[in-house]
Scaffold this motif. Structure first.
Motif, PDB file in Angstrom:
ATOM      1  N   MET A 173      -5.100   8.993  -5.513  1.00  0.00           N
ATOM      2  CA  MET A 173      -3.639   9.090  -5.953  1.00  0.00           C
ATOM      3  C   MET A 173      -3.042   8.175  -6.994  1.00  0.00           C
ATOM      4  O   MET A 173      -2.484   8.569  -8.058  1.00  0.00           O
ATOM      5  CB  MET A 173      -2.921   8.862  -4.772  1.00  0.00           C
ATOM      6  N   ARG A 174      -3.560   6.722  -6.706  1.00  0.00           N
ATOM      7  CA  ARG A 174      -3.099   5.955  -7.727  1.00  0.00           C
ATOM      8  C   ARG A 174      -3.701   6.017  -9.032  1.00  0.00           C
ATOM      9  O   ARG A 174      -3.145   5.894 -10.135  1.00  0.00           O
ATOM     10  CB  ARG A 174      -3.508   4.493  -7.171  1.00  0.00           C
ATOM     11  N   CYS A 175      -5.066   6.409  -9.241  1.00  0.00           N
ATOM     12  CA  CYS A 175      -5.687   6.863 -10.260  1.00  0.00           C
ATOM     13  C   CYS A 175      -4.963   7.823 -11.236  1.00  0.00           C
ATOM     14  O   CYS A 175      -5.040   8.018 -12.328  1.00  0.00           O
ATOM     15  CB  CYS A 175      -7.277   6.982 -10.165  1.00  0.00           C
ATOM     16  N   LEU A 176      -4.353   8.561 -10.551  1.00  0.00           N
ATOM     17  CA  LEU A 176      -3.620  10.112 -11.157  1.00  0.00           C
ATOM     18  C   LEU A 176      -2.379   9.446 -11.537  1.00  0.00           C
ATOM     19  O   LEU A 176      -1.563  10.334 -12.113  1.00  0.00           O
ATOM     20  CB  LEU A 176      -3.529  11.008  -9.992  1.00  0.00           C
ATOM     21  N   GLY A 177      -1.836   8.285 -11.092  1.00  0.00           N
ATOM     22  CA  GLY A 177      -0.469   7.939 -11.470  1.00  0.00           C
ATOM     23  C   GLY A 177       0.327   8.532 -10.451  1.00  0.00           C
ATOM     24  O   GLY A 177       1.599   8.779 -10.702  1.00  0.00           O
ATOM     25  N   ILE A 178       0.210   8.896  -9.391  1.00  0.00           N
ATOM     26  CA  ILE A 178       1.089   9.566  -8.412  1.00  0.00           C
ATOM     27  C   ILE A 178       1.122   8.559  -7.187  1.00  0.00           C
ATOM     28  O   ILE A 178       0.192   8.177  -6.564  1.00  0.00           O
ATOM     29  CB  ILE A 178       0.257  11.099  -8.161  1.00  0.00           C
ATOM     30  N   PRO A 179       2.248   8.580  -6.609  1.00  0.00           N
ATOM     31  CA  PRO A 179       2.772   7.829  -5.189  1.00  0.00           C
ATOM     32  C   PRO A 179       1.861   8.630  -4.138  1.00  0.00           C
ATOM     33  O   PRO A 179       1.997  10.012  -4.118  1.00  0.00           O
ATOM     34  CB  PRO A 179       3.921   7.651  -5.352  1.00  0.00           C
TER      35      PRO A 179
ATOM     36  N   GLU B 230      -2.795  20.593  -8.951  1.00  0.00           N
ATOM     37  CA  GLU B 230      -1.659  20.994  -7.886  1.00  0.00           C
ATOM     38  C   GLU B 230      -1.024  19.603  -7.502  1.00  0.00           C
ATOM     39  O   GLU B 230       0.332  19.634  -7.486  1.00  0.00           O
ATOM     40  CB  GLU B 230      -2.018  21.529  -6.486  1.00  0.00           C
ATOM     41  N   ALA B 231      -1.354  18.532  -7.441  1.00  0.00           N
ATOM     42  CA  ALA B 231      -0.706  17.318  -7.204  1.00  0.00           C
ATOM     43  C   ALA B 231      -0.149  16.855  -8.272  1.00  0.00           C
ATOM     44  O   ALA B 231       1.129  16.468  -8.305  1.00  0.00           O
ATOM     45  CB  ALA B 231      -1.900  16.103  -6.867  1.00  0.00           C
ATOM     46  N   GLN B 232      -0.691  16.947  -9.580  1.00  0.00           N
ATOM     47  CA  GLN B 232       0.219  16.642 -10.768  1.00  0.00           C
ATOM     48  C   GLN B 232       1.262  17.620 -11.160  1.00  0.00           C
ATOM     49  O   GLN B 232       2.327  17.153 -11.375  1.00  0.00           O
ATOM     50  CB  GLN B 232      -0.756  16.822 -12.087  1.00  0.00           C
ATOM     51  N   GLU B 233       1.028  19.065 -10.721  1.00  0.00           N
ATOM     52  CA  GLU B 233       2.259  19.950 -10.964  1.00  0.00           C
ATOM     53  C   GLU B 233       3.408  19.512  -9.908  1.00  0.00           C
ATOM     54  O   GLU B 233       4.698  19.562 -10.308  1.00  0.00           O
ATOM     55  CB  GLU B 233       1.869  21.290 -10.695  1.00  0.00           C
ATOM     56  N   LEU B 234       2.942  19.110  -8.638  1.00  0.00           N
ATOM     57  CA  LEU B 234       4.182  18.801  -7.570  1.00  0.00           C
ATOM     58  C   LEU B 234       4.764  17.669  -8.058  1.00  0.00           C
ATOM     59  O   LEU B 234       5.988  17.454  -7.668  1.00  0.00           O
ATOM     60  CB  LEU B 234       3.287  18.612  -6.465  1.00  0.00           C
TER      61      LEU B 234
ATOM     62  N   GLU C 294       6.851   4.339  -1.687  1.00  0.00           N
ATOM     63  CA  GLU C 294       5.524   4.432  -1.560  1.00  0.00           C
ATOM     64  C   GLU C 294       5.082   3.959  -0.316  1.00  0.00           C
ATOM     65  O   GLU C 294       5.476   2.874   0.497  1.00  0.00           O
ATOM     66  CB  GLU C 294       4.853   3.738  -2.756  1.00  0.00           C
ATOM     67  N   GLU C 295       4.152   4.670   0.586  1.00  0.00           N
ATOM     68  CA  GLU C 295       3.970   4.369   1.952  1.00  0.00           C
ATOM     69  C   GLU C 295       2.636   3.642   1.915  1.00  0.00           C
ATOM     70  O   GLU C 295       1.703   3.717   1.134  1.00  0.00           O
ATOM     71  CB  GLU C 295       3.608   5.661   2.800  1.00  0.00           C
ATOM     72  N   TYR C 296       2.336   2.678   2.972  1.00  0.00           N
ATOM     73  CA  TYR C 296       1.541   1.986   3.379  1.00  0.00           C
ATOM     74  C   TYR C 296       1.195   1.779   4.662  1.00  0.00           C
ATOM     75  O   TYR C 296       2.074   1.937   5.462  1.00  0.00           O
ATOM     76  CB  TYR C 296       1.417   0.341   2.584  1.00  0.00           C
TER      77      TYR C 296
ATOM     78  N   ASN D 175       0.494   1.552  11.585  1.00  0.00           N
ATOM     79  CA  ASN D 175       1.884   1.565  11.069  1.00  0.00           C
ATOM     80  C   ASN D 175       2.130   1.622   9.912  1.00  0.00           C
ATOM     81  O   ASN D 175       1.560   1.132   8.910  1.00  0.00           O
ATOM     82  CB  ASN D 175       2.661  -0.010  11.691  1.00  0.00           C
ATOM     83  N   ILE D 176       3.154   2.458   9.469  1.00  0.00           N
ATOM     84  CA  ILE D 176       3.614   2.967   8.171  1.00  0.00           C
ATOM     85  C   ILE D 176       4.824   2.113   7.403  1.00  0.00           C
ATOM     86  O   ILE D 176       5.765   1.873   8.286  1.00  0.00           O
ATOM     87  CB  ILE D 176       3.876   4.352   8.176  1.00  0.00           C
ATOM     88  N   TYR D 177       4.672   1.414   6.502  1.00  0.00           N
ATOM     89  CA  TYR D 177       5.681   0.713   5.688  1.00  0.00           C
ATOM     90  C   TYR D 177       5.775   0.945   4.343  1.00  0.00           C
ATOM     91  O   TYR D 177       4.826   1.659   3.805  1.00  0.00           O
ATOM     92  CB  TYR D 177       5.243  -0.907   5.730  1.00  0.00           C
ATOM     93  N   ASN D 178       6.924   0.968   3.775  1.00  0.00           N
ATOM     94  CA  ASN D 178       6.951   0.826   2.364  1.00  0.00           C
ATOM     95  C   ASN D 178       6.397  -0.327   1.610  1.00  0.00           C
ATOM     96  O   ASN D 178       5.846  -1.125   2.211  1.00  0.00           O
ATOM     97  CB  ASN D 178       8.545   1.406   1.769  1.00  0.00           C
ATOM     98  N   LYS D 179       6.223   0.117   0.183  1.00  0.00           N
ATOM     99  CA  LYS D 179       5.434  -1.102  -0.392  1.00  0.00           C
ATOM    100  C   LYS D 179       5.972  -2.481  -0.335  1.00  0.00           C
ATOM    101  O   LYS D 179       5.322  -3.430  -0.114  1.00  0.00           O
ATOM    102  CB  LYS D 179       5.473  -0.796  -1.716  1.00  0.00           C
ATOM    103  N   LYS D 180       7.258  -2.566  -0.482  1.00  0.00           N
ATOM    104  CA  LYS D 180       7.911  -3.875  -0.247  1.00  0.00           C
ATOM    105  C   LYS D 180       7.741  -4.643   0.984  1.00  0.00           C
ATOM    106  O   LYS D 180       7.605  -5.721   1.108  1.00  0.00           O
ATOM    107  CB  LYS D 180       9.556  -3.671  -0.738  1.00  0.00           C
ATOM    108  N   THR D 181       8.000  -3.812   2.045  1.00  0.00           N
ATOM    109  CA  THR D 181       7.954  -4.558   3.332  1.00  0.00           C
ATOM    110  C   THR D 181       6.486  -4.692   3.290  1.00  0.00           C
ATOM    111  O   THR D 181       6.164  -5.862   4.251  1.00  0.00           O
ATOM    112  CB  THR D 181       8.241  -3.460   4.244  1.00  0.00           C
TER     113      THR D 181
END
Length: 506
Positions: free
Chosen positions: A440-446, A459-463, A482-484, A490-496
């Motif tokens: 996903m990062r290689c496509l520039g998509i979060p 489909e991912a680029q169009e969305l 963006e989720e990590y 456990n799911i966090y956003n990028k900052k956390t």
């Protein structure tokens, strides 16, 4: 009761039809082991040979060269020397049948189907040496010894010989005029191929090889024999019975012996008398001097001249060389057909070189035990009509478990480089894995939950374009959206996630 020719004909047709059905029934079974597969092929081959021989007898009967069939048909119609008497023929035949049953009152009807069904369980006798391991490997030790002791051979190991025996074109053509080695090699490969592949039509394969060889030989394109016949037609000395290029002095040529020297001189029309040294000197002259330039005193009386004798020797020797080249072409074809067996033989030889005698014996016993185990498994076939995957206990897994996990169902993700995921659960879990996140990062998509179930790049680029248009002024904020995922799920956003990672908490 098969005393009449028509009864013999009927019984032969019945045997042919029964054997055909038996072959079909045998081929419908899938042998579990290689040995059973080989037995099946030989059973089918034997039945085919029986059908061919029976059919040949039927052809002879229908040709009716002695008019026996014609006379018997006429007798059935009541035709006699005095005229046609149908009733007399009928009662004569009835009397013959009654007489047969009177002499054999205890005769029972033999069910031929039982006899033929027993053929399905037959294990034909196929002879293999211990080195061949029932057709898995080649046994070329005798040919290897013949090769290393020949003029064209090299002092190499057996493992190296397995790499070069199928490449006779690398041998100089002047050193391989001897036919004994090539005949023995071709004979062994044919015998091995007939034992391991009995259903292959070797005659048809060789007929195709011969047709291609004749065309290549005429054009001088046979590998290792390019233009050899054309280049030496004007030099009869090159086609003597003895290859003079192999000898550098008269003394070396004398070791051939008087008989071979005499034969070589006679082929060239030269005098054959004298001592061994004189014969060798006379023959050695032809190595550097053309026959046309030799003094006439060296030629035998009554010969038709050096040119005519030389040309006859040339044509005879060219045919011999052509025969050797044809054997090489057949041998190469067989090596192509047995390429897998040759590779297995190489691997087996290399492996055996690193084993002791005790280890080799132990390995042989394990192979025999494995064959017995496979035979036992064949008797206890597991009922699995739905083709379910096998569990740890060797039995099919429950159907409800198969449906729950979606086992056997393949999912591909283009974003992950067309990686395959088997089962629904593995497919859902991969959206959180590094491989998908990196794609996903290689496509520039979060990598957000909006892109779950999206596996196609387009489909991912169009969305992503639609999301950006819908946000408008609200720009994408990767630090908050963006989720990590950590190792515990456990799911966090990028900052956390970045803050916790810097503090060493995750």
């Amino acid at each position: 009761m098969s005393s009449t020719l028509l009864e013999v004909t009927r019984a032969a047709h019945e045997d042919v039809e029964r054997l055909e059905r038996l072959i079909v029934k045998d081929l419908q079974n899938d042998p579990p082991t290689a040995r059973d597969r080989l037995y099946q092929s030989h059973r089918v081959r034997n039945n085919i040979d029986t059908i061919i021989s029976t059919t040949e007898k039927l052809v002879e009967i229908y040709e009716d060269k002695d008019n026996a069939r014609k006379d018997e048909i006429a007798a059935l119609g009541g035709q006699t020397a005095t005229g046609i008497n149908v009733f007399s023929a009928f009662y004569d035949r009835l009397k013959e049948i009654r007489e047969y049953h009177r002499k054999h009152p205890a005769a029972r009807v033999v069910d031929a189907n039982e006899e033929y069904e027993a053929l399905l369980k037959e294990e034909p006798v196929v002879e293999f040496s211990g080195e061949e391991a029932f057709g898995r490997y080649l046994d070329l030790h005798e040919l290897f010894n013949q090769y290393i002791n020949s003029k064209f051979g090299a002092k190499i190991e057996y493992s190296a010989y397995l790499d070069v025996f199928s490449q006779p074109h690398n041998i100089p053509w002047k050193l391989k005029s001897t036919r004994e080695y090539m005949e023995n090699l071709l004979e062994y490969l044919i015998y091995f191929f007939q034992r391991t592949e009995p259903l292959q039509d070797l005659d048809r394969i060789f007929s195709k090889v011969e047709a291609e060889f004749e065309e290549q030989w005429a054009n001088g394109q046979v590998q290792g024999w390019e233009k050899q016949g054309q280049e030496n037609e004007d030099d009869p000395a090159q086609h003597t019975v003895i290859d003079l290029d192999y000898y550098g002095t008269v003394e070396e040529l004398m070791e051939v012996g008087p008989e071979k020297l005499k034969e070589a001189l006679a082929a060239l029309g030269l005098k054959t008398g004298g001592t061994v040294q004189q014969r060798a000197e006379r023959l050695f002259l032809t190595k550097l001097t053309p026959l046309e330039k030799l003094d006439k005193k060296h030629f035998a009386k009554g010969s038709h001249g050096p040119r005519q004798n030389g040309s006859s020797a040339v044509s005879q020797d060219i045919n011999s060389l052509k025969h050797v080249a044809l054997m090489e072409a057949k041998m190469k074809k067989l090596c192509d057909l047995l390429s897998k067996t040759i590779e297995q033989t190489k691997e087996n030889v290399v492996k055996k070189q690193a084993l002791t005698y005790e280890e080799m014996e132990q390995e042989r016993e394990e192979e025999e035990t494995q064959v017995d185990t496979e035979s036992d498994d064949e008797d206890q076939q597991i009922y699995n009509p739905l083709k379910l995957p096998m569990g740890w206990d060797g039995k099919p897994i429950p159907y409800w478990l198969y449906k729950l996990h979606g086992l056997g169902q393949e999912f591909k993700c283009e974003i992950c480089g067309n990686y395959s995921y088997w089962g629904r659960r593995a497919f859902e879990r991969h959206f959180k894995e590094w491989r998908h996140q990196h794609g996903m990062r290689c496509l520039g998509i979060p990598n957000t939950k909006n892109f779950n179930e999206i596996t196609n790049i387009q489909e991912a680029q169009e969305l992503w374009e639609k999301i950006r248009e819908r946000q408008g002024v609200n720009k994408w904020r990767p630090d908050l959206e963006e989720e990590y995922e950590d190792k515990e799920g456990n799911i966090y956003n990028k900052k956390t996630y970045t803050d916790l990672q810097r503090q060493g908490l995750i």
